[in-house]
Design an enzyme around this catalytic site. Structure first.
Site, PDB file in Angstrom:
ATOM      1  N   GLU B  52      11.981   2.687   1.293  1.00 26.00           N
ATOM      2  CA  GLU B  52      11.475   2.866  -0.049  1.00 26.00           C
ATOM      3  C   GLU B  52      11.912   3.817  -0.731  1.00 26.00           C
ATOM      4  OE1 GLU B  52       9.352   2.094   2.830  1.00 26.00           O
ATOM      5  OE2 GLU B  52       8.368   0.248   2.411  1.00 26.00           O
ATOM      6  N   PHE B 114      -6.732  -0.748   6.698  1.00 28.18           N
ATOM      7  CA  PHE B 114      -5.571  -0.862   7.243  1.00 28.18           C
ATOM      8  C   PHE B 114      -4.311  -0.775   6.036  1.00 28.18           C
ATOM      9  CE2 PHE B 114      -1.403  -3.133   8.717  1.00 28.18           C
ATOM     10  CZ  PHE B 114      -0.975  -2.022   9.522  1.00 28.18           C
ATOM     11  N   GLN B 115      -3.521   0.319   6.194  1.00 25.09           N
ATOM     12  CA  GLN B 115      -2.432   0.419   5.275  1.00 25.09           C
ATOM     13  C   GLN B 115      -3.015   0.754   3.937  1.00 25.09           C
ATOM     14  OE1 GLN B 115       0.610  -2.521   5.485  1.00 25.09           O
ATOM     15  NE2 GLN B 115       1.781  -1.253   7.046  1.00 25.09           N
ATOM     16  N   LYS B 164      -4.590  -6.501  -3.709  1.00 29.94           N
ATOM     17  CA  LYS B 164      -3.931  -7.967  -3.222  1.00 29.94           C
ATOM     18  C   LYS B 164      -4.732  -8.940  -3.553  1.00 29.94           C
ATOM     19  CE  LYS B 164      -2.252 -10.079   1.195  1.00 29.94           C
ATOM     20  NZ  LYS B 164      -2.128 -10.118   2.570  1.00 29.94           N
ATOM     21  N   MET B 477      25.235  24.581   0.836  1.00 27.38           N
ATOM     22  CA  MET B 477      24.504  25.602  -0.076  1.00 27.38           C
ATOM     23  C   MET B 477      23.592  26.617   0.523  1.00 27.38           C
ATOM     24  SD  MET B 477      24.710  26.264  -3.389  1.00 27.38           S
ATOM     25  CE  MET B 477      25.091  25.081  -4.604  1.00 27.38           C
TER      26      MET B 477
END
Lengths: 178, 562
Positions: B52, B114-115, B164, B477
């Site tokens: 993502e 969940f999630q 959802k 760097m």
């Protein structure tokens, strides 16, 4: 020089805005001395009163960052002499000590009042500045305070056209259906 | 009226806003949206990324090259939290992006389902606006607001977290774009008094300097800026994100500001008697020590975001306005030309920088290949017409310094956040947004390894990104700072790298490795002539440093050449 400043903000009444506003203070490591949020005289508009002790230059930046939030309508800051401000304190005292000592005299002297009397205790209310409610606390301490609570500050500016006066001119935000 | 589901309403609303491309990754909570998208009549193209974070960077780059907002889908929980680096990056660089994350059903909110992740709270400090949708009927308004906030005023990322059940339930669908919101004033009105004062200050100045920032590109004000420069001959420098707003062969263009910017504009910032800061925010990487910044100058600071005015640098004239409007209004009122001797001072310092730094970096005769020479060669071969995407670190500074940008929005780089791993996914998004353009990525071996799973996406969609991996087996760097300030204690900056061509090969991507100067030109030509994606690994000098440099804590005029 750090001084006490009172920030007033008007916002839409949306979930999460309080969090968005406090983040602006916490990310700069500014401690909020007091915070009061309530609905304003206009439906759907909330009023925030936030007290901080900081330098004016920083206060200005913070106020701009609050104003910038898309759901904040207006924000401004004031010094103590530019506003009338109050907080409210409640003191719970046992009934014995209230009877024993001359409470009535004390309440008159400190411009406080009794708001509830129960079998075991009385509740006293006092509005004023922090110093006032603190002074009464120090006195009542000798009575034995069972509970004490103090609200955050609320304030009104001394300017003739206050920030809130513009609320009446606000258009209604409506998601007009096509 | 026919009822449709929330998921359908989301897709239809996006189409109403002109969305044709989405970067995303499916998962449990977002399945209803993906299911509707799978139907044949959905014309929106979905790019399936490999992580993502990649979707977020790609969407931002897509926005930068197309001028349209970038859109991302992610599922609840880990899908959503993986976006955060990309959202933050878009926030610090003011890129219009709309992130749509799915959420557990509303009756489970707050129960550690969940999630489930509190994405609204998590993204609050790094979004311009966000909102949790828990009812299907809220969807059209929420999406209309999201696009309005993301694209107007100072743009930025917005996030909608949609439960959802809101995706599955039905609503009476009607869409209307938002034109204004009472609490939000995105375009401040340019004040007549400010204009008059600015004209006066410019006329009185003898050594004026213009600092052009990202605001020029965001307001599409490049033409107005060029007209102003043409008329006033005021030497103009850019910030890192202002790069590509001015073609680099413009006679009044004097280079880049900041820590690894050009010598002349940094030094002369402290000689100027007037600084016009145009759509820039005086980042600490630009100003160096603030107490010794612009010491002789009066400052006109023009920005659309009032909170930027007097934030870092106190302006003599803060102007809260759209920068394009400002130039449009002020140019006709000015009858002023800066003196040629002032511009000569820039030229003189440029010569010094050229001899001491640029020439040896871009045209070395011995030793290993240098980043600057590879980038300069690529710049010449593409005639400055490519879209250049960089990762973060030395590769980024070399690319900004040595690619000769010609077209607006042709440098895509992570400025404010400095996100290593930004490059590859951003290059992918840029190529999706500009399929007919040559997109070149400059990445170091460190940053490339952070997000190289997106090679899978590049392979899947056959995106012809030209990837140049500048490999010095170092986090260059950080190593440079260890070299300069930590007595060469190279703590954890030396890293072995994989066989990059083999890695590319695993994804079916053409590749080549070049180790010597005499083969560099052919290698670059082969890469540019290839049809599809191509990875060119360039083995560069291991311990090369980027100069000039303003050391941390130093003033701009203390910039050093070596």
């Amino acid at each position: 020089m750090k001084e006490m400043y009172t920030i007033t903000a008007f916002s839409e009444n949306h979930i999460g805005l309080l969090n968005r506003i406090t983040i602006i203070f916490t990310r700069r490591h500014i401690n909020i001395e007091s915070l009061t949020v309530s609905s304003s005289e206009m439906k759907g508009v909330h009023r925030f009163t936030i007290v901080i002790e900081e330098e004016e230059a920083l206060v200005k930046k913070v106020v701009k960052q609050i104003s910038k939030l898309p759901e904040v309508l207006r924000a401004a800051y004031y010094q103590n002499d530019e506003i009338v401000y109050r907080e409210i304190a409640l003191y719970k005292i046992s009934i014995e000590s209230a009877i024993e000592k001359n409470l009535e005299h004390l309440l008159r002297e400190y411009n406080a009042r009794m708001v509830d009397i129960q079998k075991d205790f009385v509740i006293i209310e006092k509005t004023g500045h922090v110093e006032d409610t603190e002074k009464l606390y120090d006195i009542l301490r000798h009575f034995g305070i069972l509970q004490f609570v103090r609200s955050g500050r609320i304030s009104i500016s001394k300017q003739k056209k206050e920030l809130s006066s513009y609320l009446s001119e606000l258009p209604i935000n409506e998601y007009v259906k096509a | 009226m026919k009822k449709i589901t929330g998921a359908e309403a989301i897709l239809r609303s996006l189409k109403e806003e002109g969305v044709d491309t989405i970067f995303g990754y499916p998962g449990g909570a977002i399945m209803p949206i993906y299911d509707k998208m799978h139907k044949e009549d959905c014309s929106i193209k979905h790019i399936l990324v490999r992580h993502e974070q990649g979707a977020a960077h790609a969407a931002q780059a897509y926005a930068q090259v197309t001028g349209k907002p970038g859109i991302c889908f992610a599922t609840s929980g880990p899908g959503a939290t993986n976006l955060l680096t990309g959202i933050t990056n878009a926030n610090l660089d003011s890129i219009p992006t709309v992130f749509i994350t799915a959420q557990v059903p509303s009756h489970l909110l707050g129960s550690d389902a969940f999630q489930e992740t509190d994405m609204v709270s998590l993204s609050m400090p790094v979004t311009k606006w966000n909102y949790q949708v828990t009812k299907a009927e809220e969807i059209p308004e929420a999406i209309a607001k999201a696009f309005h906030f993301a694209t107007t005023g100072r743009p930025g990322p917005v996030l909608l977290d949609i439960t959802k059940d809101a995706q599955l339930n039905t609503l009476d669908y009607r869409y209307k774009k938002i034109k204004s919101i009472r609490s939000y004033n995105p375009v401040p009105k340019l004040k007549e008094d400010d204009l008059n004062e600015a004209v006066k200050m410019i006329k009185e100045s003898r050594k004026p300097m213009l600092l052009a920032g990202h605001g020029i590109l965001l307001s599409h004000g490049e033409k107005e800026l060029l007209a102003f420069m043409e008329k006033t001959h005021i030497p103009t420098a850019v910030t890192l994100l202002g790069k590509s707003a001015i073609p680099e062969d413009n006679p009044w263009y004097v280079g880049m500001l900041g820590m690894h910017g050009n010598y002349a504009p940094n030094i002369l910032t402290n000689e100027a008697d007037l600084i016009i800061a145009a759509g820039m925010r005086f980042d600490d990487r630009v100003t160096g020590d603030l107490k010794r910044y612009a010491v002789k100058a009066k400052i006109i600071h023009v920005d659309i975001d009032e909170a930027e005015l007097n934030k870092n640098v106190q302006a003599d004239l803060p102007v809260n306005a759209d920068i394009r409007e400002f130039f449009k209004a002020i140019t006709p009122r000015l009858n002023y030309k800066a003196g040629g001797e002032w511009l000569d001072e820039f030229e003189k310092l440029y010569k010094t920088e050229y001899e001491k730094v640029i020439q040896p970096e871009c045209y070395p005769e011995n030793g290993k290949i240098r980043s600057g020479e590879a980038i300069k060669m690529l710049s010449d071969k593409t005639k400055g017409e490519a879209i250049v995407v960089t990762d973060v670190g030395q590769n980024q500074m070399f690319a900004a310094r040595y690619y000769d940008f010609k077209n607006p929005n042709s440098l895509i780089t992570s400025g404010g956040l400095g996100t290593m791993g930004f490059g590859l996914p951003a290059a992918m998004g840029a190529q999706v947004g500009a399929p007919d353009k040559t997109v070149v990525l400059f990445a170091g071996d460190g940053g490339f390894q952070m997000t190289f799973q997106e090679l899978g996406t590049i392979f899947q969609y056959n995106l012809p990104v030209k990837m140049m991996v500048l490999n010095n087996n170092f986090l260059g760097m950080v190593r440079q700072w260890q070299d300069l300030f930590m007595d060469k204690r190279y703590a954890e900056t030396n890293m072995p790298t994989p066989d990059f061509p083999k890695l590319a090969g695993a994804f079916g991507i053409e590749s080549h490795v070049v180790t010597s100067r005499e083969n560099l030109e052919t290698a670059i030509e082969d890469m540019l002539n290839s049809e599809g994606p191509y990875l060119l690994e360039v083995k560069i000098e291991k311990e090369a440093n980027v100069f000039p440099m303003i050391y941390p804590g130093s003033a701009v005029d203390e910039i050093v050449l070596e």
